[in-house]
Motif scaffolding. Structure first.
Motif, PDB file in Angstrom:
ATOM      1  N   ILE A  57      11.056 -35.931  41.131  1.00  0.00           N
ATOM      2  CA  ILE A  57      11.154 -34.557  42.233  1.00  0.00           C
ATOM      3  C   ILE A  57      11.214 -33.821  40.883  1.00  0.00           C
ATOM      4  CG2 ILE A  57      11.896 -33.799  43.713  1.00  0.00           C
ATOM      5  CD1 ILE A  57      12.413 -36.797  44.922  1.00  0.00           C
ATOM      6  N   LYS A  58      10.486 -33.297  40.394  1.00  0.00           N
ATOM      7  CA  LYS A  58      10.598 -32.223  39.427  1.00  0.00           C
ATOM      8  C   LYS A  58      11.441 -31.035  39.972  1.00  0.00           C
ATOM      9  CE  LYS A  58       6.182 -32.857  37.158  1.00  0.00           C
ATOM     10  NZ  LYS A  58       4.631 -32.598  36.635  1.00  0.00           N
ATOM     11  N   LYS A  59      11.404 -30.435  41.226  1.00  0.00           N
ATOM     12  CA  LYS A  59      12.435 -29.414  41.659  1.00  0.00           C
ATOM     13  C   LYS A  59      12.769 -29.765  43.404  1.00  0.00           C
ATOM     14  CE  LYS A  59      10.341 -24.851  42.414  1.00  0.00           C
ATOM     15  NZ  LYS A  59       8.813 -23.939  42.346  1.00  0.00           N
ATOM     16  N   ILE A  60      13.740 -29.523  43.201  1.00  0.00           N
ATOM     17  CA  ILE A  60      14.979 -29.549  44.427  1.00  0.00           C
ATOM     18  C   ILE A  60      15.531 -28.629  45.080  1.00  0.00           C
ATOM     19  CG2 ILE A  60      14.836 -31.434  44.511  1.00  0.00           C
ATOM     20  CD1 ILE A  60      18.258 -30.683  44.030  1.00  0.00           C
ATOM     21  N   SER A  61      15.290 -28.046  46.478  1.00  0.00           N
ATOM     22  CA  SER A  61      15.482 -26.541  47.422  1.00  0.00           C
ATOM     23  C   SER A  61      16.739 -26.433  47.019  1.00  0.00           C
ATOM     24  CB  SER A  61      15.751 -27.109  48.051  1.00  0.00           C
ATOM     25  OG  SER A  61      16.689 -25.849  49.120  1.00  0.00           O
TER      26      SER A  61
ATOM     27  N   ASP B 205       2.318 -25.386  38.979  1.00  0.00           N
ATOM     28  CA  ASP B 205       1.779 -26.977  40.199  1.00  0.00           C
ATOM     29  C   ASP B 205       1.147 -27.167  40.963  1.00  0.00           C
ATOM     30  OD1 ASP B 205       5.377 -29.524  39.441  1.00  0.00           O
ATOM     31  OD2 ASP B 205       3.394 -28.842  37.969  1.00  0.00           O
ATOM     32  N   PRO B 206       1.973 -26.127  41.846  1.00  0.00           N
ATOM     33  CA  PRO B 206       1.158 -25.867  43.529  1.00  0.00           C
ATOM     34  C   PRO B 206      -0.426 -25.490  43.089  1.00  0.00           C
ATOM     35  CG  PRO B 206       3.241 -24.645  43.369  1.00  0.00           C
ATOM     36  CD  PRO B 206       3.028 -25.093  42.189  1.00  0.00           C
ATOM     37  N   ILE B 207      -0.738 -25.076  42.406  1.00  0.00           N
ATOM     38  CA  ILE B 207      -2.656 -25.024  41.748  1.00  0.00           C
ATOM     39  C   ILE B 207      -2.801 -25.619  41.299  1.00  0.00           C
ATOM     40  CG2 ILE B 207      -3.862 -23.576  40.246  1.00  0.00           C
ATOM     41  CD1 ILE B 207      -2.161 -21.276  40.312  1.00  0.00           C
ATOM     42  N   LYS B 208      -2.459 -27.041  40.207  1.00  0.00           N
ATOM     43  CA  LYS B 208      -2.930 -28.060  39.882  1.00  0.00           C
ATOM     44  C   LYS B 208      -3.054 -28.674  41.150  1.00  0.00           C
ATOM     45  CE  LYS B 208      -0.537 -28.648  35.096  1.00  0.00           C
ATOM     46  NZ  LYS B 208       0.341 -29.066  34.595  1.00  0.00           N
ATOM     47  N   MET B 209      -2.171 -29.022  41.894  1.00  0.00           N
ATOM     48  CA  MET B 209      -2.614 -29.816  42.895  1.00  0.00           C
ATOM     49  C   MET B 209      -4.429 -30.014  43.579  1.00  0.00           C
ATOM     50  SD  MET B 209       0.215 -30.342  46.083  1.00  0.00           S
ATOM     51  CE  MET B 209      -1.097 -30.009  47.012  1.00  0.00           C
ATOM     52  N   LEU B 210      -4.556 -28.196  43.559  1.00  0.00           N
ATOM     53  CA  LEU B 210      -5.234 -28.284  44.597  1.00  0.00           C
ATOM     54  C   LEU B 210      -7.507 -28.309  43.522  1.00  0.00           C
ATOM     55  CD1 LEU B 210      -5.030 -24.942  45.643  1.00  0.00           C
ATOM     56  CD2 LEU B 210      -6.146 -26.992  46.814  1.00  0.00           C
ATOM     57  N   ASN B 211      -6.568 -29.125  42.226  1.00  0.00           N
ATOM     58  CA  ASN B 211      -7.948 -28.804  41.084  1.00  0.00           C
ATOM     59  C   ASN B 211      -8.876 -30.575  41.357  1.00  0.00           C
ATOM     60  OD1 ASN B 211      -7.165 -27.467  39.498  1.00  0.00           O
ATOM     61  ND2 ASN B 211      -5.986 -27.607  37.581  1.00  0.00           N
ATOM     62  N   TYR B 212      -7.746 -31.464  42.423  1.00  0.00           N
ATOM     63  CA  TYR B 212      -8.851 -32.367  42.344  1.00  0.00           C
ATOM     64  C   TYR B 212      -9.673 -32.277  43.263  1.00  0.00           C
ATOM     65  CZ  TYR B 212      -6.297 -33.447  46.988  1.00  0.00           C
ATOM     66  OH  TYR B 212      -5.825 -33.532  47.595  1.00  0.00           O
TER      67      TYR B 212
ATOM     68  N   ASN C 281       7.525 -20.794  46.176  1.00  0.00           N
ATOM     69  CA  ASN C 281       6.062 -19.980  46.732  1.00  0.00           C
ATOM     70  C   ASN C 281       5.442 -20.915  47.085  1.00  0.00           C
ATOM     71  OD1 ASN C 281       5.456 -17.234  45.435  1.00  0.00           O
ATOM     72  ND2 ASN C 281       6.012 -18.687  43.889  1.00  0.00           N
ATOM     73  N   ILE C 282       5.876 -21.171  49.033  1.00  0.00           N
ATOM     74  CA  ILE C 282       5.560 -22.092  50.121  1.00  0.00           C
ATOM     75  C   ILE C 282       4.079 -22.015  50.702  1.00  0.00           C
ATOM     76  CG2 ILE C 282       6.437 -23.811  52.125  1.00  0.00           C
ATOM     77  CD1 ILE C 282       9.568 -21.373  51.096  1.00  0.00           C
ATOM     78  N   TYR C 283       3.420 -23.066  50.421  1.00  0.00           N
ATOM     79  CA  TYR C 283       1.479 -21.632  51.208  1.00  0.00           C
ATOM     80  C   TYR C 283       1.851 -23.374  52.205  1.00  0.00           C
ATOM     81  CZ  TYR C 283      -0.873 -24.821  47.770  1.00  0.00           C
ATOM     82  OH  TYR C 283      -1.348 -26.464  47.022  1.00  0.00           O
TER      83      TYR C 283
ATOM     84  N   ASP D 255       5.784 -27.561  50.112  1.00  0.00           N
ATOM     85  CA  ASP D 255       6.865 -27.476  49.838  1.00  0.00           C
ATOM     86  C   ASP D 255       7.627 -25.989  48.278  1.00  0.00           C
ATOM     87  OD1 ASP D 255       7.146 -28.841  52.110  1.00  0.00           O
ATOM     88  OD2 ASP D 255       7.942 -30.403  51.368  1.00  0.00           O
ATOM     89  N   ASP D 256       7.059 -26.641  47.329  1.00  0.00           N
ATOM     90  CA  ASP D 256       7.107 -26.930  45.385  1.00  0.00           C
ATOM     91  C   ASP D 256       9.109 -25.868  45.874  1.00  0.00           C
ATOM     92  OD1 ASP D 256       7.134 -24.330  43.604  1.00  0.00           O
ATOM     93  OD2 ASP D 256       7.249 -22.055  44.492  1.00  0.00           O
ATOM     94  N   GLY D 257       9.653 -27.202  46.403  1.00  0.00           N
ATOM     95  CA  GLY D 257      10.609 -26.957  45.954  1.00  0.00           C
ATOM     96  C   GLY D 257      11.634 -27.120  47.037  1.00  0.00           C
ATOM     97  N   GLU D 258      11.053 -26.290  48.610  1.00  0.00           N
ATOM     98  CA  GLU D 258      11.726 -25.806  49.676  1.00  0.00           C
ATOM     99  C   GLU D 258      11.853 -27.140  50.351  1.00  0.00           C
ATOM    100  OE1 GLU D 258      14.798 -25.007  50.422  1.00  0.00           O
ATOM    101  OE2 GLU D 258      14.494 -23.178  50.525  1.00  0.00           O
ATOM    102  N   THR D 259      11.916 -27.982  50.130  1.00  0.00           N
ATOM    103  CA  THR D 259      11.971 -29.796  51.296  1.00  0.00           C
ATOM    104  C   THR D 259      11.525 -29.348  53.076  1.00  0.00           C
ATOM    105  OG1 THR D 259      13.236 -30.412  50.010  1.00  0.00           O
ATOM    106  CG2 THR D 259      12.333 -31.484  51.938  1.00  0.00           C
TER     107      THR D 259
END
Length: 278
Positions: A114-118, A139-146, A205-207, A225-229
């Motif tokens: 887990i790279k980033k935590i709250s 990271d959040p953008i990379k997640m959409l690449n697939y 930046n939660i989306y 979550d971008d780190g905010e569990t």
């Protein structure tokens, strides 16, 4: 009501009320109290017919929970429900999940990466977090690449609406919204938002987004979550409850150095609700 009061007293700070009126709750579960390796958030909506006629609607949130792990755990929860029809089962669910996490901790499974935590995950080292933390912007953008193809690179950027910021004890929350009909547009909007240095520098930046696919009559939806569990899952649940279609909501949070506890989730959802209403 008795079950909720009991669970609240049993699990203390790990029990969180997301929305009292809609009976949405979140329980943070880990393999041990001192130095947990494996942690998972169980989010539940208790429908009007629970427990006598309807099961809880639930979501399991953990960065490492994928594929067979998810399926096996979901099957365990379904089995407990069937074996205890008409009974209150949340306690049994939580303890079953804890049992699975303890088994993982004792097995040879590598620890979750887990790279980033709250910054609120552990109150004792909140100050250290501020010193060590580096925003992970891609990271959040990379997640959409697939799920996006390069051939649609020039797809139109939707208009972005920014909600009113809310500040509480030096933490500021602001929601951003864009109409979207493809994953590529979601990616374009996120990239555009990250061009703004202030948004890129936000602690989180939660989306969440929901796209309705007419041909299949199903929803393409996801959250981050971008780190905010568990915050992304809560945001997605809010959008499901409000039955919104073809929209992306991003909530930026700038941490001000004072822990807000469960209030931070209230602010995230309220900002999102307000921008959706606008």
């Amino acid at each position: 009501i008795d079950e909720i009061e009991a669970l609240s007293s049993i699990y203390g700070e790990d029990w969180c009320v997301v929305d009292e009126d809609e009976r949405i709750y979140c329980i943070k579960i880990s393999d041990c109290l001192d130095k947990p390796k494996w942690t998972l958030c169980l989010q539940v909506i208790l429908p009007p017919g629970y427990p006598t006629a309807e099961p809880p609607i639930y979501q399991l949130n953990a960065p490492w929970l994928r594929g067979q792990d998810y399926t096996e755990l979901a099957n365990n929860l379904e089995e407990i429900y069937v074996q205890n029809l008409g009974e209150s089962i949340l306690y049994l669910w939580v303890e079953k999940i804890r049992e699975v996490l303890i088994q993982k901790a004792q097995s040879s499974d590598p620890e979750p990466d887990i790279k980033k935590i709250s910054e609120e995950a552990d109150e004792d080292d909140g100050d250290d977090f501020l010193l060590d933390y580096q925003p992970i912007q891609e990271d959040p953008i990379k997640m959409l690449n697939y799920i996006t193809s390069e051939s649609q690179e020039d797809e139109e950027l939707p208009p972005i609406h920014h909600g009113n910021p809310v500040t509480d004890r030096r933490s500021t929350f602001q929601a951003h919204l864009a109409p979207v009909v493809t994953p590529r547009q979601v990616k374009r909007v996120l990239e555009k938002l990250y061009e703004n240095k202030k948004i890129a520098a936000a602690t989180h930046n939660i989306y969440a987004y929901r796209i309705y696919c007419e041909d299949k009559q199903t929803f393409l939806q996801d959250c981050e979550d971008d780190g905010e569990t568990a915050a992304g899952g809560r945001l997605l649940h809010l959008m499901q409850i409000l039955n919104v279609h073809n929209v992306l909501v991003v909530v930026s949070r700038w941490y001000g150095g004072i822990l807000l506890g469960p209030d931070r989730f209230k602010h995230i959802n309220n900002c999102a609700r307000n921008v959706l209403v606008e």
